[in-house]
Design an enzyme around this catalytic site. Structure first.
Site, short mmCIF file in Angstrom:
data_model
loop_
_atom_site.label_atom_id
_atom_site.label_comp_id
_atom_site.label_asym_id
_atom_site.label_seq_id
_atom_site.Cartn_x
_atom_site.Cartn_y
_atom_site.Cartn_z
N GLY A 1 0.86 -1.20 0.00
CA GLY A 1 0.00 0.00 0.00
C GLY A 1 0.89 1.24 0.00
O GLY A 1 0.71 2.15 0.80
N TYR A 51 -17.42 5.55 12.76
CA TYR A 51 -16.08 4.98 12.61
C TYR A 51 -15.80 3.83 13.58
O TYR A 51 -16.00 2.67 13.25
CB TYR A 51 -14.97 6.07 12.68
CG TYR A 51 -13.71 5.55 12.05
CD1 TYR A 51 -13.42 5.76 10.72
CD2 TYR A 51 -12.86 4.71 12.78
CE1 TYR A 51 -12.31 5.18 10.12
CE2 TYR A 51 -11.75 4.11 12.20
CZ TYR A 51 -11.47 4.36 10.86
OH TYR A 51 -10.39 3.76 10.27
N THR A 80 0.27 6.03 -1.88
CA THR A 80 -0.40 7.27 -1.45
C THR A 80 -0.48 7.30 0.08
O THR A 80 -0.10 6.34 0.75
CB THR A 80 -1.84 7.37 -2.02
OG1 THR A 80 -2.58 6.22 -1.60
CG2 THR A 80 -1.86 7.45 -3.53
P1 NAD Z 1 -4.72 5.59 0.82
O1 NAD Z 1 -5.99 5.37 0.08
O2 NAD Z 1 -4.03 6.88 0.65
O3 NAD Z 1 -3.66 4.44 0.45
C1 NAD Z 1 -4.06 3.14 0.14
C2 NAD Z 1 -2.93 2.37 -0.50
O4 NAD Z 1 -3.37 1.02 -0.70
C3 NAD Z 1 -2.49 2.87 -1.88
O5 NAD Z 1 -1.10 2.73 -1.99
C4 NAD Z 1 -3.18 1.90 -2.84
O6 NAD Z 1 -2.52 1.74 -4.08
C5 NAD Z 1 -3.09 0.64 -2.03
N1 NAD Z 1 -4.05 -0.38 -2.43
C6 NAD Z 1 -5.41 -0.32 -2.42
N2 NAD Z 1 -5.91 -1.49 -2.86
C7 NAD Z 1 -4.87 -2.29 -3.14
C8 NAD Z 1 -4.73 -3.61 -3.63
N3 NAD Z 1 -5.79 -4.38 -3.91
N4 NAD Z 1 -3.48 -4.09 -3.84
C9 NAD Z 1 -2.38 -3.34 -3.58
N5 NAD Z 1 -2.46 -2.10 -3.08
C10 NAD Z 1 -3.67 -1.59 -2.87
O7 NAD Z 1 -5.07 5.28 2.33
P2 NAD Z 1 -4.48 5.80 3.74
O8 NAD Z 1 -5.43 6.79 4.29
O9 NAD Z 1 -3.03 6.09 3.66
O10 NAD Z 1 -4.72 4.46 4.59
C11 NAD Z 1 -3.72 3.54 4.91
C12 NAD Z 1 -4.05 2.93 6.26
O11 NAD Z 1 -4.02 3.96 7.26
C13 NAD Z 1 -5.45 2.31 6.33
O12 NAD Z 1 -5.41 1.15 7.12
C14 NAD Z 1 -6.25 3.39 7.03
O13 NAD Z 1 -7.39 2.89 7.69
C15 NAD Z 1 -5.21 3.88 8.02
N6 NAD Z 1 -5.49 5.20 8.64
C16 NAD Z 1 -5.92 6.27 7.91
C17 NAD Z 1 -6.20 7.47 8.55
C18 NAD Z 1 -6.67 8.67 7.77
O14 NAD Z 1 -7.16 9.61 8.39
N7 NAD Z 1 -6.51 8.69 6.47
C19 NAD Z 1 -6.00 7.60 9.92
C20 NAD Z 1 -5.52 6.51 10.64
C21 NAD Z 1 -5.27 5.30 9.99
NA NA Z 2 -1.27 4.12 2.29
#
Ligand code: NAD
Ligand code: NA
Length: 399
Positions: free
Chosen positions: A48, A236, A51
């Protein structure tokens, strides 16, 4: 071509390669300015990685402690009818900038939930790095096809048990309105959300990596979670996504067992609420984030993904004391500043007062909007958006 933002609902359909490149440069500059992370990771797999928290983790590992990185993600290059995705352009820029400094960086684009991508990744580790000493799991997806059964699960973002009514904002128009979200009406929706965003795939990755013998002694692995304030609990933490996060957090126990013989450690890090492609899709949350940003900026404790990841590596995972500070149930907490009592008290006061009319005064809705577009490479200082831009950007290790 000239690339401008084009939105549909909460998503942006276009992305700007030059803006993405500049964003990567800015994040790298921040990490360099913070200095070397002593005893940091050397060979890192980020799942992941393109992004949000994932690309910020990759940058922190590479430019904070000179790590070789393999990034796995699911993105699209440009095609004759469509621009590439933001994560594609980020990754192209990251690799180019890493290679320029002699850092190993290769990427694998495909479905991380599949056996095939796990096998490709393991083969690449064996070929190039032999083993990895840190595995970051940062996948966020609305869908998952189970590799063993072939069944595809879709997650839902809903309350459980009772309808949830609260305020929400359309951050494009600045209109604050009341929203009522009906609860899930079948257990299956909860189970599907857990199947997509819970810990099963993280466990599968760690099992496969262990089985293949590519985990270094003392390996660490971390996945990201969120808790947030009571006002978002119904949508959430106590909603369907919260069930998935409970499952993710519980899988730490299983992974720690798996890593025993390698003396490895698994963690969940609870991160701050931030503008990412995933969080902008959740109702109510963007209004909370825009109030939170206002309060945290006023207190000079605002952070984005890169600041959060720098703190995760330098003060938690690779802290100078050698031990990882955690809360009473074993979680890393870099949401500590968000959850500070004074911060939450001020956000709650603003929450009760906020309306369409006073939105720009009480919240940082402008900052939210700007950060949203910045995810796609727009509204970045120093970029000429009227300039002709080559949209056909290649990721060096992929093409
Ligand atoms: P994001 O959407 O920016 O990043 C998601 C990543 O997953 C990307 O790199 C995408 O290419 C990859 N991805 C998606 N589907 C895929 C697949 N099938 N195969 C391979 N790669 C795949 O998301 P984010 O906000 O950075 O979230 C990442 C983690 O952080 C999640 O677990 C989210 O719950 C957690 N999180 C987010 C927040 C927030 O406020 N955004 C806060 C705390 C925790
Ligand atoms: Na990510």
């Amino acid at each position: 071509m000239i690339i401008q933002p084009r939105t549909r609902g909460f998503i942006c359909l276009t992305a700007h390669p030059a803006g993405a490149l500049q964003t990567m440069k800015n994040q790298i500059a921040y990490i360099k300015e913070k200095g070397t992370i002593e005893n940091g990771p050397k060979k890192v797999l980020v799942i992941g990685a393109s992004t949000g928290f994932g690309i910020a983790s990759r940058i922190t590992a590479a430019f904070g402690s000179g790590a070789a990185t393999i990034g796995v993600f699911f993105e699209k290059p440009s095609s004759p009818s469509k621009l590439g995705t933001a994560g594609w352009y980020n990754s192209a820029a990251f690799e180019q900038l890493a290679h320029a400094e002699g850092l190993y960086a290769k990427s694998i684009n495909g479905d991380a939930f599949s056996d095939d991508i796990k096998n490709q990744t393991i083969a690449l580790i064996k070929e190039d790095l032999k083993e990895v000493d840190l595995v970051i799991y940062s996948v966020a997806s609305p869908r998952r096809t189970h590799p063993k059964t072939g069944e595809t699960y879709s997650s839902v973002l809903k309350p459980i048990g009772a309808p949830f009514s609260n305020k929400t904002v359309d951050f494009h128009t600045g209109v604050v309105s009341d929203i009522t979200i009906q609860p899930v009406d079948k257990q299956e929706d909860i189970d599907n959300t857990v199947a997509v965003m819970g810990g099963e795939d993280w466990i599968m990755w760690m099992e496969a990596l262990k089985e293949a013998g590519v985990l270094a002694a003392g390996v660490k692995t971390v996945a990201y979670s969120y808790i947030g304030p009571e006002l978002t609990f119904p949508i959430y933490r106590n909603g369907t996504i919260g069930q998935a996060k409970n499952d993710l957090e519980a899988s730490v126990i299983k992974i720690n067992k798996l890593l025993e013989e390698k003396k490895g450690e698994a963690y969940v890090s609870v991160n701050k609420a931030l503008v990412t492609q995933s969080s902008s899709a959740i109702p109510v949350v963007p209004l909370y984030i825009s109030l939170l940003f206002k309060v945290m900026k006023e207190k000079n404790i605002h952070e984005g993904t890169i600041e959060q990841m720098q703190r995760l590596f330098a003060d938690r995972l690779y802290s100078p004391t050698g031990s990882v500070p955690v809360d009473d149930v074993g979680r890393i907490r870099i949401d500590d500043w968000e959850m500070r009592e004074d911060v939450q008290k001020e956000v709650a006061e603003k929450w009760n007062k906020v309306t369409t009319e006073n939105l720009s005064e009480l919240s940082d809705i402008e900052g939210y909007r700007k950060e949203f577009f910045q995810l796609f490479g727009f509204e970045i200082d120093g970029i000429d958006y009227d300039a002709d831009t080559d949209e056909n950007v290649k990721i060096p290790s992929i093409d």
